[in-house]
Design a protein around this motif. Structure first.
Motif, PDB file in Angstrom:
ATOM      1  N   TYR A  42      81.972  33.305  -0.387  1.00  0.00           N
ATOM      2  CA  TYR A  42      80.610  32.802  -0.165  1.00  0.00           C
ATOM      3  C   TYR A  42      80.337  32.762   1.336  1.00  0.00           C
ATOM      4  O   TYR A  42      81.103  32.197   2.113  1.00  0.00           O
ATOM      5  N   ILE A  43      79.233  33.379   1.745  1.00  0.00           N
ATOM      6  CA  ILE A  43      78.836  33.430   3.155  1.00  0.00           C
ATOM      7  C   ILE A  43      77.637  32.501   3.338  1.00  0.00           C
ATOM      8  O   ILE A  43      76.554  32.745   2.799  1.00  0.00           O
ATOM      9  N   LYS A  44      77.828  31.433   4.103  1.00  0.00           N
ATOM     10  CA  LYS A  44      76.846  30.347   4.138  1.00  0.00           C
ATOM     11  C   LYS A  44      75.528  30.724   4.784  1.00  0.00           C
ATOM     12  O   LYS A  44      74.471  30.247   4.375  1.00  0.00           O
ATOM     13  N   ASN A  45      75.545  31.558   5.805  1.00  0.00           N
ATOM     14  CA  ASN A  45      74.305  31.858   6.528  1.00  0.00           C
ATOM     15  C   ASN A  45      73.396  32.828   5.788  1.00  0.00           C
ATOM     16  O   ASN A  45      72.293  33.108   6.254  1.00  0.00           O
ATOM     17  N   GLY A  46      73.838  33.361   4.687  1.00  0.00           N
ATOM     18  CA  GLY A  46      72.977  34.220   3.886  1.00  0.00           C
ATOM     19  C   GLY A  46      72.809  35.606   4.490  1.00  0.00           C
ATOM     20  O   GLY A  46      73.609  36.060   5.303  1.00  0.00           O
ATOM     21  N   SER A  47      71.749  36.275   4.069  1.00  0.00           N
ATOM     22  CA  SER A  47      71.558  37.674   4.434  1.00  0.00           C
ATOM     23  C   SER A  47      70.758  37.813   5.727  1.00  0.00           C
ATOM     24  O   SER A  47      70.006  36.920   6.135  1.00  0.00           O
ATOM     25  N   MET A  88      77.845  34.204  13.010  1.00  0.00           N
ATOM     26  CA  MET A  88      76.858  35.289  13.013  1.00  0.00           C
ATOM     27  C   MET A  88      77.539  36.659  13.067  1.00  0.00           C
ATOM     28  O   MET A  88      76.972  37.622  13.567  1.00  0.00           O
ATOM     29  N   GLU A  89      78.747  36.736  12.540  1.00  0.00           N
ATOM     30  CA  GLU A  89      79.455  38.008  12.421  1.00  0.00           C
ATOM     31  C   GLU A  89      78.970  38.696  11.148  1.00  0.00           C
ATOM     32  O   GLU A  89      78.954  38.098  10.065  1.00  0.00           O
ATOM     33  N   PRO A  90      78.536  39.965  11.231  1.00  0.00           N
ATOM     34  CA  PRO A  90      77.986  40.631  10.039  1.00  0.00           C
ATOM     35  C   PRO A  90      79.072  41.041   9.054  1.00  0.00           C
ATOM     36  O   PRO A  90      80.182  41.420   9.451  1.00  0.00           O
ATOM     37  N   LYS A  91      78.750  40.968   7.788  1.00  0.00           N
ATOM     38  CA  LYS A  91      79.649  41.404   6.721  1.00  0.00           C
ATOM     39  C   LYS A  91      78.852  42.228   5.726  1.00  0.00           C
ATOM     40  O   LYS A  91      77.846  41.753   5.187  1.00  0.00           O
ATOM     41  N   ILE A  92      79.293  43.444   5.492  1.00  0.00           N
ATOM     42  CA  ILE A  92      78.607  44.344   4.563  1.00  0.00           C
ATOM     43  C   ILE A  92      78.956  43.949   3.135  1.00  0.00           C
ATOM     44  O   ILE A  92      80.128  43.799   2.791  1.00  0.00           O
ATOM     45  N   ALA A  93      77.935  43.785   2.318  1.00  0.00           N
ATOM     46  CA  ALA A  93      78.135  43.439   0.909  1.00  0.00           C
ATOM     47  C   ALA A  93      77.840  44.648   0.029  1.00  0.00           C
ATOM     48  O   ALA A  93      77.213  45.618   0.458  1.00  0.00           O
ATOM     49  N   ASP A  94      78.282  44.557  -1.214  1.00  0.00           N
ATOM     50  CA  ASP A  94      78.022  45.586  -2.231  1.00  0.00           C
ATOM     51  C   ASP A  94      78.669  46.933  -1.927  1.00  0.00           C
ATOM     52  O   ASP A  94      78.273  47.944  -2.475  1.00  0.00           O
ATOM     53  N   LEU A 117      75.406  40.245   5.310  1.00  0.00           N
ATOM     54  CA  LEU A 117      75.522  38.793   5.337  1.00  0.00           C
ATOM     55  C   LEU A 117      76.092  38.347   6.678  1.00  0.00           C
ATOM     56  O   LEU A 117      76.830  39.083   7.329  1.00  0.00           O
ATOM     57  N   LEU A 118      75.735  37.133   7.090  1.00  0.00           N
ATOM     58  CA  LEU A 118      76.156  36.600   8.379  1.00  0.00           C
ATOM     59  C   LEU A 118      76.995  35.348   8.167  1.00  0.00           C
ATOM     60  O   LEU A 118      76.554  34.409   7.495  1.00  0.00           O
ATOM     61  N   ASP A 119      78.203  35.332   8.755  1.00  0.00           N
ATOM     62  CA  ASP A 119      79.070  34.174   8.586  1.00  0.00           C
ATOM     63  C   ASP A 119      78.711  33.080   9.593  1.00  0.00           C
ATOM     64  O   ASP A 119      77.691  33.161  10.288  1.00  0.00           O
ATOM     65  N   ASP A 120      79.549  32.071   9.703  1.00  0.00           N
ATOM     66  CA  ASP A 120      79.246  30.932  10.565  1.00  0.00           C
ATOM     67  C   ASP A 120      79.100  31.333  12.027  1.00  0.00           C
ATOM     68  O   ASP A 120      78.400  30.668  12.795  1.00  0.00           O
ATOM     69  N   VAL A 176      82.396  41.926   3.197  1.00  0.00           N
ATOM     70  CA  VAL A 176      82.498  40.701   2.413  1.00  0.00           C
ATOM     71  C   VAL A 176      83.751  40.786   1.536  1.00  0.00           C
ATOM     72  O   VAL A 176      83.983  41.795   0.861  1.00  0.00           O
ATOM     73  N   GLY A 177      84.566  39.740   1.546  1.00  0.00           N
ATOM     74  CA  GLY A 177      85.812  39.754   0.805  1.00  0.00           C
ATOM     75  C   GLY A 177      85.584  39.701  -0.703  1.00  0.00           C
ATOM     76  O   GLY A 177      84.930  38.799  -1.220  1.00  0.00           O
ATOM     77  N   LEU A 178      86.121  40.689  -1.419  1.00  0.00           N
ATOM     78  CA  LEU A 178      86.051  40.721  -2.874  1.00  0.00           C
ATOM     79  C   LEU A 178      87.261  39.982  -3.426  1.00  0.00           C
ATOM     80  O   LEU A 178      88.401  40.375  -3.183  1.00  0.00           O
TER      81      LEU A 178
END
Length: 679
Positions: A426-431, A488-494, A483-486, A408-410
């Protein structure tokens, strides 16, 4: 006895004084890179195929116009796959001899290893028991996964200013990369040599494997150039630097590193002006007048600088007091924005409950919309980060530079009194957990998406552990932090928050355990032992959750202990396919079973028995790679007695419903028992 050495020195001095450059001499090269994840038995079918490969590759490479050859001997699972690339100026006999010698180096340095990479001055060799050329496919090619071998002559230093030397090296390598990647001949011989008229002269060489596209070649070489000219490897003005990966190489040296005349003749960059000029000798009165004038000038300049500084600071405070608006500041190369608190309060409607996206071990996340319409996610940390604002700025600059498509982009942060807030894209598809475990959404993910999520998470962890500017151990990998983007590509948060918050960890242990029970590795939950293997354990739990669509942390069925126990029970009974969704076709079912196998390898009780993340990525992308049989996972216990102590000598850790560890049993002799591998 001394005549021989003195004669040798004399001859060497004469050669150095000759105007024509000497032929390329053999340089030191990195030791062979052994892939110990898989091995073969002596006199096995694989060894016979490897012998065929060793006989074919030297001749094939030397006969190729580009000095390049690939070959596969035998059939899976004992197939031996190989690649050889000779230096672009090497003749046929030199090429064949180099590849043959590289095979001998591999056998000596990595006996019985199925995968070895050897870098020699005149060639590179790679062989493995799995297909690796498919890495060049557009859907597989990822430059961030290329980890170069670097060889630096740090014992010596070039006699030139840092700025001038850096400019000369950068100019040489840039020209070589552009020339090598511009190959348009039918053989695609990506090869360039160059000579810069520096003092001393700089010789450079760039090369790519012919199987690369021009864009891949340029990207590969640019990646090596970025490493070579970094402060880490260019500091101290080393006279030579070499960077190797299988697909490309880039070098410079003050000694010739190729045969023949250079393809590029480069002019040296202009020497930067000296920082100070010497005053010519003159009378004492003139020197005194000049000194007084210089002192007055310096004083005036200093006063002007101070006046400008205080004026700007005073003006900024007045503007903030009148309008309540603070201009956003950019920090560092990554353009990390420092937000003011009123801006984030306005964006999130004063952190209203309706904008709350979720909460975790590090803080609460809110959705926000900036004045320009950009959507953001704002995380309010539970406690102040670090030890001081300067340290926070430094940490955020580093974290903001970690750029990867699976992170996830900081975008920035805000530090206000005792509050620290982080601003993310902000990632629209949520976790992932909201999609994976929500029955009301039905089968929202198909198998291809599930597999891509697993693979994407693995690549994100690989970047954090091995490819980023600093090693990051996440310590709280879980489905709600994916988190999943538009698409459905996963993005690691935190990522990096454990480091940012200063959890008191030393080299290997932490004074405070942070994370989520159910995903925590046993050695971390019990004793605070920190290593990359705790992320591997969490990733293993994630794999099993994604494949089975079940959470390891909770269950409405109170007859079920936890997911790891259920998976292992089915695995030993050879009924694990019953845990898969019935809609999967034969190929997807095979792929899902392989993912479960990999997940079980990742959740082994002992850290040393878990694979590294680079090995996991290979397991996921190379179907021909043989997997070791897993043993009983951590946090497994039989249904009949959840809290019973283990009698088999293994460590036993048990989770209760509240999410805390109830028990740890440790045997005296630490003996472990192997389980039969289901076929």
């Amino acid at each position: 006895m001394l005549a021989g050495p003195y004669a040798t020195v004399a001859v060497a001095l004469v050669l150095l004084l000759l105007p024509a450059p000497a032929p390329a001499a053999a340089e030191e090269t990195p030791p062979p890179d052994c892939d110990a994840s898989s091995a073969y038995a002596p006199n096995s079918t694989f060894q016979a195929n490897l012998n065929l490969l060793a006989a074919a590759l030297p001749a094939n490479a030397s006969a190729s116009p580009a000095g390049f050859a690939t070959f596969a001997a035998g059939a899976a699972p004992d197939q031996a796959n190989g690649l050889a690339l000779c230096r672009g100026d090497a003749n046929a006999s030199t090429c064949a001899a180099c590849v043959a010698a590289a095979f001998r180096d591999a056998q000596q340095a990595c006996p019985l290893d199925k995968g070895v990479t050897v870098y020699r001055d005149a060639c590179v060799l790679r062989f493995a028991g799995r297909q690796f050329l498919d890495f060049l496919r557009e859907d597989q090619w990822l430059i961030s996964e290329l980890v170069p071998a670097i060889l630096t002559d740090s014992a010596r230093s070039v006699n030139a200013s840092d700025a001038w030397f850096n400019a000369a090296v950068t100019g040489t390598l840039t020209a070589l990369v552009d020339r090598a990647a511009a190959a348009t001949n039918a053989t695609r011989k990506y090869f360039a040599t160059g000579e810069m008229d520096f003092h001393p002269k700089l010789y450079g060489l760039a090369q790519c494997a012919p199987d690369l596209t021009p864009a891949q070649c340029q990207g590969c070489l640019r990646n090596l150039q970025k490493v070579v000219v970094s402060a880490r490897f260019l500091s101290g003005r080393p006279p030579s630097n070499s960077a190797f990966v299988v697909w490309c190489s880039l070098r410079y040296s003050v000694s010739p590193i190729y045969d023949g005349r250079a393809m590029l003749q480069l002019a040296a960059p202009p020497e930067p002006p000296p920082s100070a000029t010497l005053t010519p000798p003159s009378s004492g009165r003139k020197r005194s007048a000049a000194g007084i004038s210089a002192g007055i000038a310096c004083f005036v300049v200093l006063m002007l600088i101070l006046l400008v500084f205080f004026f700007r600071r005073f003006r900024r405070r007045i503007k903030a007091a009148e309008n309540g608006e603070h201009s956003l500041k950019k920090v560092g190369r990554a353009q990390c924005t420092i937000f003011d608190l009123p801006t984030l309060q306005e964006a999130t409607e004063h952190f209203s409950e309706k904008n709350k996206l979720g909460a975790g071990g590090f803080g609460t996340v809110y959705k926000g919309i900036l004045s320009d319409g950009q959507e953001i996610a704002v995380k309010k940390l539970l406690e102040r980060a670090g030890s001081g604002l300067d340290q926070l700025h430094n940490e955020m600059r580093v974290l903001a530079e970690l750029q990867h498509k699976n992170l996830v982009g900081l975008q920035g942060f805000c530090s206000h009194q005792n509050d620290t807030l982080l601003v993310y894209e902000y990632i629209k598809n949520g976790s992932l957990d909201n999609i994976l475990f929500d029955d009301s959404k039905g089968n929202a993910l198909n198998w291809e998406q599930q597999y891509n999520i697993i693979h994407g998470i693995a690549k994100g962890i690989l970047y954090l552990h091995e490819d980023s500017s600093m090693r990051i151990i996440h310590r709280d990998l879980k489905s709600s932090n994916i988190l999943l983007d538009d698409n459905m590509e996963p993005k690691i948060a935190d990522f990096g928050l454990a480091r940012l918050l200063g959890e008191g960890h030393t080299h290997s242990r932490t004074t405070r355990v942070v994370g989520t029970f159910g995903y925590m590795a046993p050695e971390y939950a019990w004793s605070g032992s920190v290593s990359p293997k705790i992320d591997i354990f969490s990733f293993g739990v994630l794999i099993l959750e994604i494949v089975t669509r079940r959470s390891n942390c909770s269950s409405d069925d109170h007859t079920t202990v936890n997911l790891l126990t259920d998976v292992w029970d089915h695995w030993t009974k050879r009924t694990v396919s019953q845990m898969l969704h019935p809609s999967l076709d034969e190929f997807a079912r095979t792929q899902a079973l392989r993912c479960i196998h990999i997940g079980l390898l990742c959740v082994q009780p002992e850290p040393d028995n878990r694979p590294d993340i680079s090995a996991v990525v290979f397991m996921l992308t190379r179907d021909s790679m043989e997997l070791q049989p897993p043993s009983q996972p951590a946090f497994f216990f039989g249904r009949e007695s959840p809290s019973a102590s283990r009698s088999d000598g293994q460590r036993s850790y048990v989770y209760d419903r509240s999410g805390f560890i109830l028990e740890q049993g440790i045997s005296v002799n630490e003996v472990t028992l192997s389980e039969l591998y289901p076929r």
